[in-house]
Structures are given as C-alpha cells and as structure tokens.
Design an enzyme around this catalytic site. Sequence first.
Site, PDB file in Angstrom:
ATOM      1  CG  HIS A   1      -2.081   0.925   1.104  1.00 37.09           C
ATOM      2  ND1 HIS A   1      -1.963   2.298   1.160  1.00 37.09           N
ATOM      3  CD2 HIS A   1      -3.402   0.669   0.915  1.00 37.09           C
ATOM      4  CE1 HIS A   1      -3.158   2.843   1.017  1.00 37.09           C
ATOM      5  NE2 HIS A   1      -4.038   1.882   0.865  1.00 37.09           N
TER       6      HIS A   1
ATOM      7  N   GLY B   1       4.624  21.570  11.957  1.00 42.39           N
ATOM      8  CA  GLY B   1       5.834  20.823  12.233  1.00 42.39           C
ATOM      9  C   GLY B   1       7.014  21.247  11.379  1.00 42.39           C
ATOM     10  N   PRO B   2       8.141  20.581  11.543  1.00 41.98           N
ATOM     11  CG  PRO B   2       9.724  18.960  12.114  1.00 41.98           C
ATOM     12  CD  PRO B   2       8.324  19.408  12.425  1.00 41.98           C
ATOM     13  CB  ALA B   3      10.318  22.475   6.415  1.00 43.17           C
TER      14      ALA B   3
ATOM     15  CG  PHE C   1      13.499  12.470   6.043  1.00 46.44           C
ATOM     16  CD1 PHE C   1      12.208  11.977   5.930  1.00 46.44           C
ATOM     17  CD2 PHE C   1      14.560  11.570   5.965  1.00 46.44           C
ATOM     18  CE1 PHE C   1      11.965  10.617   5.748  1.00 46.44           C
ATOM     19  CE2 PHE C   1      14.332  10.211   5.783  1.00 46.44           C
ATOM     20  CZ  PHE C   1      13.031   9.741   5.677  1.00 46.44           C
TER      21      PHE C   1
ATOM     22  N   PRO D   1      13.232  10.443   9.837  1.00 44.73           N
ATOM     23  CG  PRO D   1      15.502  10.032   9.508  1.00 44.73           C
ATOM     24  CD  PRO D   1      14.556  10.936  10.239  1.00 44.73           C
TER      25      PRO D   1
ATOM     26  N   GLY E   1       8.499   9.714   9.135  1.00 40.11           N
ATOM     27  CA  GLY E   1       8.035  10.126   7.820  1.00 40.11           C
ATOM     28  C   GLY E   1       7.189  11.377   7.933  1.00 40.11           C
TER      29      GLY E   1
END
Length: 540
Positions: free
Chosen positions: A82, A163-165, A167, A169, A172
């Site tokens: 998915h 929230g933060p721009a 990644f 990990p 996600g």
Amino acid sequence: MDKIIECVPNFSEGKDKQTIEAIADAIAATPGCRLLDVDSGKSTNRTVYTFVADSDCVVEGALAAARVAREKIDMRRHHGEHPRMGALDVCPFIPVAGVTMDECVEISKRFGKRLADEFGVPVYLYEASATLQYRRKLPQIRKGQYEIIPKRIVQEKWKPDFGPARFVPEWGATVTGARFFFIAYNVNLLGTPNQAHRIALNLREAGRGPEQPGRLKEVKGMGWYVDDYNLAQVTVNLSNYLVTPPHILFEAVKEEAARLNVAVAGSEIVGVVPLRAILQAAEYYIEKEGLFILDEDQKVRLAVERLGLNSVAPFDPKTKIIEYIVATAPNEPLAGMSVRAFIEEVAGRSIAPGGGSVSAVIAALGAGLDAMVGKLTLGVRRFDAVDADMRALIPPLHEAAHALIPLIDADTDAFADYVAALGLPEHTDEENRFKKAQLQQGLKKAIEVPLSIMTLGDKVWDAMMGVTQYGNIASRSDLEVGARALEVGIWGAYRTVVNNMGEINDPEYRKKIMEKADAIRVRAVENCQKILDILEKRPV
C-alpha cells in the site's frame, strides 16, 4: 453522543500483532471514544482503525493512538504494497451526525498542530482542510511515498502545514484533514467479472478516461468476482453519499445490468454506514412506490429490503448503522416515567416539574390524538376518497407529537439552570455581575423552551383542521379533546413565558418574544374554535 465524528487513522503496520493491538487499546481506553473496527493487512503492512467520538474526545483518541505508533513503528524498516509516507500515514476526521464539515476542519487542524508540537513531525492538511489546491488530494501529497520525503520537504511548495520542514526518518510525515464519509458499497451480479467491470466503467466518475466520463459523481469503482459468494460485484467507494447515495448507485447498476441481460442479486455495505444514507434510500422508495411509512425502524427495514442488503451476509442495523452503534438511552427522566409516576412527581412537594413540562405533555397528547384519528382513517375502504389527504395530514401531527416529548424534560432542566444561578456568590462586584448575567441567561432558557412548545404546536393547526374535516367522524370526541389539549398546551406554555419574562431586563428581547408568543396564543384560540365548529356541523 450528540455530535458524532468518525476518525479513521491508517497506520503503517499490518504484521506486528502486539503493535496493532496496542494502538487499538489506546483508542479504546480514551474516554468518550468508541472503537468500531480494526482492519489489518499483512501484504499491505497497514492497519486501518475506525472509531467515533464527540468533538472534544476525538482528537484525544487519535493522539493516544499516535503516541503508541511513535514508540513502536519505525518507517526505516517498513515495506508493503500500500502507498504510504508515515507511521501514522493519514488521519481523516469525518462528520457523521450533529456536526458540520467546517467543525471537522477545525478539529483536524487542532489535531495536526498538537501532533506536530508533541512529536516534532511534519503534518500536511488535505481534502476540506487543505490550504493549497495542488495538494488537496491524498495521492498528490503522497506521490513518491516515504522515500521521496527528504527531497520534497525542503522545497517551499512542499513545506508542511505543521511541524518541521525536515525529514524525520523513523516517522516520515502524516496527512490529516476533514472529508466526507466514504461508503464502501458492492452490488451483486449473477454474471461475469467482465460484465461487472463494464458496468463499473460506465458508472464511476472517471469512466473510461477523460473522453468517456462515467454517469455518477463521487464514485470510484471496478468490477470483480467473489469466489466466496459465487457471484460478480460492482465494487465502489462512494466518496460523498450526499452526491451519490447507495440507492442511486444501486438503481443505476440495475439499469446497466438490464442492458446486458444480467440479474442483480442485492448488495452489501462493507463496514458501517450513517443512518442518513439508509433513510435517504427509504424516502426514495417511499416516493417511488407511493408508500406511507412514518416509523424510522420501518424505513430502515424498507431500505434493507429494497437494496437487498441481506443478500450475502446479515445486515443488522444495530451493528451496521453508526448512530445505532453508539446510541445511548435519552436523558429524559420525566418523559421516561410511567403516566402514574409522572403525575405523582408533578403532585409532589417540589417546584419542578411544573407548568411548562405539563404543557408539553398536554400539547403532545393533542397532536397525538389527531395523528391517531388520521391513522385510523387511512387504509379504511370507506375512506379511500380521502386517502391522499390523510397521507399529507398525518406526518406533521405524528412528528409534532414526538418532537414535543423531549421538551417535557427540557423545560424542567431550563428552570434548574436558573435555580442554580440563584445560588451563585455575590460578594464582589465581579461575582455580582457574573451572577446577574447567569440569571438572565437562565431566564432566557426558561422562556425559550416553552416558546418552542408553542411554536411546535402552532405548526400543526392546518393538519389538525384537515383531519377534522376528512377524518373518521366516529372519533369525533378524540378530535375535540385533541384540539382542546393543543390549545391548553399552548396556553400553558404561554403563561410560563409570561411568568419568566418579568425579570428580563432586555426590552428588545421582551418585545420580540412577546410579539411571537401573543400571535401564537391568539391563533390557538381561533383555530381551536374553528375545529369545534367544523365538528359541530359534520354529520355523524
């Protein structure tokens, strides 16, 4: 539960039983939340949870589930069929009953901000909550999936709403928003999967492509064969059942199947369904077939039968209709009493229940008596000539009688609010101002409930007049009592309004309310007399 919101969080875990159960337990343990379904798939490595709550509790339930996911799901190790981009991949909030889409938009934003603030993760808004048109749909936001996030999230056009721009990990990104209720609906065919798919292509909104759109909006679908049932199905998601409800899809499949000489053998609803969608189907068939049905349970039964919802598995309204699943007994201690107990309560050494509650009872009995006469006239052979009249006259009387019942308790509750305000302290200027404001608020509530009794009663005079003219004259005394009871109920509610108006200090409010109440009271006297005059002249 006055407001029912459905939340359907999708988590990127469908294999680890311990994690799946821990998330379910977190939702179920949240006060005010009712977990309805847990649907896991190993190949998709995904679990979809369905729960309902009111506007205050639904965010807490979603956050409780997310906390477990933050601890137990690591997207760096996730693989599945998915599409996905986050541990909590998508979390929609869906209005079911007593709540608007705009309210759900605000709820989704509240959830998104709290999720981002607590966990330090990026959150995007979609569907009705979307802030940018190019990322309104889930596939637009999720394109490239989890693996593309490091490259996209640093772009200005893909900066998250909360929230933060950057990644994260192990998490996600999460998508949340408000959307309409999806109904998963299948129509059964005694045919082949190819025939089912041909029908689906003709009906689904996307059709066969941009040059050949389908007949129905807000429908996604295909055709397939179900070995367990030994039949084919047109399987669809109804994205907005207010645009295309199940019964419209069902009738359209019947039309398409007839052109192919294929038999339709009922249908099934996968998961749960809002009551409104079922009642829409009932009203459609009532109008189409010229039926006369008032009771909700009979309407539900009609819809189930006409749509063939029992064809492949039992359709139990108590476990399939959301409002019935979460239903609780109404908080109506007075209306729920026996007649004897209510009279004894009124006659007791207490100022409540008083004239307002008694007026609601009397008005309800008045409307109920005329509804009874109409129902006793309908369907009797010698009254066939007035059958159409009775079908039009009975519903407003039936509905008013039922609508007045909750006001029996509402009037007593309103007075209780005023009494509670009397006990507030007034030692300081601020306490004094607050007490006066609460007293005024309590008085207005104690005025507006009996005014509602008057307004409901006022709406049925025309129907009562019609039953008086055309109804079974053998029930003459019932019609007389009904008219008098309605007049007395309105008069009693009027006196309650007048009595509570004495301490209202807003002259504009007094003027507006009394003009309305006086007009209703005058009409009650006039209409009651008209009914008695008609009965006096009608031959027995």
